[in-house]
Every structure is written in C-alpha cells, then in structure tokens.
Scaffold this active site. Structure first.
Site, PDB file in Angstrom:
ATOM      1  N   LYS A 159      -4.514  -0.060  -1.771  1.00  0.00           N
ATOM      2  CA  LYS A 159      -5.319  -0.718  -0.729  1.00  0.00           C
ATOM      3  C   LYS A 159      -6.531   0.155  -0.441  1.00  0.00           C
ATOM      4  CE  LYS A 159      -4.265  -0.916   3.951  1.00  0.00           C
ATOM      5  NZ  LYS A 159      -3.445  -1.302   5.091  1.00  0.00           N
TER       6      LYS A 159
ATOM      7  N   ASP B 262       0.842  -1.204   0.000  1.00  0.00           N
ATOM      8  CA  ASP B 262       0.000   0.000   0.000  1.00  0.00           C
ATOM      9  C   ASP B 262       0.874   1.250   0.000  1.00  0.00           C
ATOM     10  OD1 ASP B 262       0.996   0.168   2.548  1.00  0.00           O
ATOM     11  OD2 ASP B 262      -0.902  -0.139   3.574  1.00  0.00           O
TER      12      ASP B 262
HETATM   13  C1  R5P Z   1       0.302   1.141   6.485  1.00  0.00           C
HETATM   14  O1  R5P Z   1       0.298   2.240   5.913  1.00  0.00           O
HETATM   15  C2  R5P Z   1       1.562   0.463   6.848  1.00  0.00           C
HETATM   16  O2  R5P Z   1       2.514   0.660   5.836  1.00  0.00           O
HETATM   17  C3  R5P Z   1       1.376  -1.015   7.127  1.00  0.00           C
HETATM   18  O3  R5P Z   1       0.935  -1.629   5.939  1.00  0.00           O
HETATM   19  C4  R5P Z   1       0.390  -1.265   8.228  1.00  0.00           C
HETATM   20  O4  R5P Z   1       0.669  -0.474   9.329  1.00  0.00           O
HETATM   21  C5  R5P Z   1       0.401  -2.727   8.621  1.00  0.00           C
HETATM   22  O5  R5P Z   1      -0.545  -2.957   9.619  1.00  0.00           O
HETATM   23  P1  R5P Z   1      -1.295  -4.337   9.731  1.00  0.00           P
HETATM   24  O6  R5P Z   1      -0.259  -5.428   9.760  1.00  0.00           O
HETATM   25  O7  R5P Z   1      -2.058  -4.247  11.004  1.00  0.00           O
HETATM   26  O8  R5P Z   1      -2.192  -4.466   8.545  1.00  0.00           O
END
Ligand code: R5P
Length: 309
Positions: free
Chosen positions: A195, A176
């Site tokens: 995303k 993302d």
């Molecule tokens: C979002 O912008 C970050 O780059 C990560 O993709 C996100 O923090 C991941 O969090 P989770 O593992 O809870 O989906």
C-alpha cells in the site's frame, strides 16, 4: 480448593457480551463495573465485588468511545489495586491509540507510550490484546513498556470461519504491511499487498513527503504480485476503521479479475458508511466480537479464556 474461585472477572461498558462468553468458559460470574457519567462528562467507576487477594481480570475493549473507555479502565485498575487485588490482568482486545506507536513527526505525542505509562502507574500487572497494531507485534508474549503482555491472534479462527462458510477455494492476502504478522500466523507466509500513500502535491511517497503536517489527503494505491484473475480472494486485516484500506484493496483485486471477494478483520470499527460499502463489495464479511457490530460473528471468548487459564 477451586482455583477459579480466586479469580474475579470484571467488565467495562464496551465488553458485556465478550466478558459473558469468557466467564462462561471459565465458570465465573462476570461482574459489571458500575460506571456513571457526571453532568460535566467526568466518569465514576465502582467495583461491586470483593477483589482483596484475588486475581482480577478486567475486560474492556477500547472502542467505541476510546477516551472514556480508557479512563474507565484506568480507574477500575487503580481501584482494584487500592482494594487489595493480588494481580490485575487487563483483557483489552482493541487497544486504543496503538496506531500512534511511534513519533511519526518529531514533535507529536507518542500516544501509546503515554497510555502504557498510565496503565502501569495504575497497577496493571499483565495485558492481553488481540492482533494489536502496536508495533505489529507477533502473536505471543511482548513487552509493553514494562507491562508483561500477550498478543493473541484471531487470524486462524477467522480463516476457519471463512472456510466453513465459503469452502477452501480461495487465496488469502493482507491489504498492507500492517496485516503481515496475522497473515503469516494464518497461512505460514506473509502475503500482503504493497500500500502506498502518495502526496497529490509533490508526487512523493508519504514517507518521503515533506508537505506532511498540513491537512492534505494522500492518494492510496495498491500493488500486488499475486494473480487474482478468476480466483476467489480472502482479504484479512487487523483493523477496519474508516474502511479505506479494505475497500481499496478489494477494488484492486476486483479490478485485477478476482471472482468472489471475502473480507475479515479482528476489529471492526466501521466508521461512517464503511460497513454498508463493504457488504456491497464482498461475498462474505466477518469480524470478531472484539467490537460489537452486525457482523461480529466470530467470538474471541475461547481464545481469551484459554490464555487466562
Ligand atoms: C494498517 O496498518 C492497518 O493494518 C489497517 O489496514 C488500518 O488501520 C485500517 O484503517 P482504515 O480502515 O482507516 O483504512
């Protein structure tokens, strides 16, 4: 005069291994902060070193136990200042609260700003983070609410590790927008998936949904213009927390026909059973030692030691 002898390297509860690696590269003896928890949950911190007139480095990644590790760090910074440290540099690879880097809703706390103000008031002169989520800042210098800071990136060392382990026949992608600066740093182009969080009630995107504020669960979907069919794919992100983003991104590339999938992140929080799930879904899974996990096999020590020189 050996300039290194003017530096004192302290480390908090979460960063013993990483601090040991950094200290070795800088030819320093790491000093563990004495930390105790009182029966009521409050913390006690003592610095068992002479820091007067010295450049003090405090290594403390802020996971697990974000709140305790933050308080431990603030108490150590303030104590070092009171004890006459010349300069205090915080090495905080995983900076807690960096995902609350704005007010997403008008009346909520801007948590990272509060954290920064506490660190500044305590006397922190410089901050070193690694692939911080804060404003998705690029690798390099940035201003952290008045604290001169450096954001290092583990993207290249993770990519190198993956190339060593599985060869160079793969395409690299971020799951993302949050990973776009890392991806650009690693491969020169921002190749990331889109995303989207969609509200199950109004059907609108998260950013347009007015139902927010309740405890609803948004449905996450991924789109990509890349053709994954028959390709090996390397998915790289800054954080794996719940694992939801990485797991769904991998499911997307697999459903589009990817062959082998490798995943990496700078910070592996691996909440709940996400580590098991990700091991099952990937050919190879790797994170750095920002946070100690069973797959923290790429060390940030050389990167951080270089930045401290
Ligand atoms: C979002 O912008 C970050 O780059 C990560 O993709 C996100 O923090 C991941 O969090 P989770 O593992 O809870 O989906």
């Amino acid at each position: 005069m050996n300039l290194m002898s003017e530096k004192v390297l302290l480390f908090g509860s979460n960063s013993k291994v990483l601090a040991g690696g950094i200290a070795k590269l800088l030819d320093l003896t790491p000093v563990r902060l004495e930390v105790k928890k009182f029966p009521d949950g409050e913390l006690y911190v003592r610095i068992d070193a002479d820091v007067k007139g010295k450049d003090v480095v405090i290594v403390q990644t802020m996971f697990p136990n974000q709140n305790d590790s933050l308080i431990e760090f603030i108490l150590a910074v303030d104590a070092a200042k009171d004890l006459g440290a010349k300069n205090i540099t915080g090495v905080v690879p995983y900076l807690a609260y960096s995902r609350q880097d704005k007010r997403f809703q008008p009346t909520e706390a801007w948590s990272i700003k509060t954290v920064a103000e506490m660190l500044k008031a305590a006397g922190l002169n410089k901050l070193i983070t690694v692939d911080t989520h804060y404003k998705h800042v690029k690798p390099g210098e940035f201003d952290f609410f008045g604290i001169p800071s450096i954001n290092l990136s583990a993207a290249k060392i993770l990519l190198e590790d993956v190339e060593k382990k599985i060869g160079k026949d793969f395409i690299t992608i971020g799951p993302d927008f949050g990973s776009s600066e890392m991806i650009k740093y690693a491969i020169g182009k921002k190749i990331v998936m889109q995303k989207e969080k969609v509200c199950p009630d109004c059907g609108k995107k998260y950013s347009q949904c007015i139902c927010r504020g309740s405890k609803r669960k948004y449905e996450i979907s991924f789109k990509s213009e890349q053709n994954f069919k028959g390709k090996n794919v390397f998915v790289l992100d800054d954080i794996i927390a719940s694992g939801g983003t990485m797991i769904r991104a991998i499911e997307k590339v697999k459903s589009d026909g990817a062959k082998k999938v490798t995943a990496a992140a700078t910070h592996g929080l691996f909440l709940k059973d996400s580590l098991i799930k990700l091991k099952e879904l990937t050919n190879y899974l790797i994170v750095t030692d920002s946070i100690s996990t069973p797959v923290s096999n790429v060390s940030l020590a050389p990167l951080i030691a270089e930045a401290l020189k």
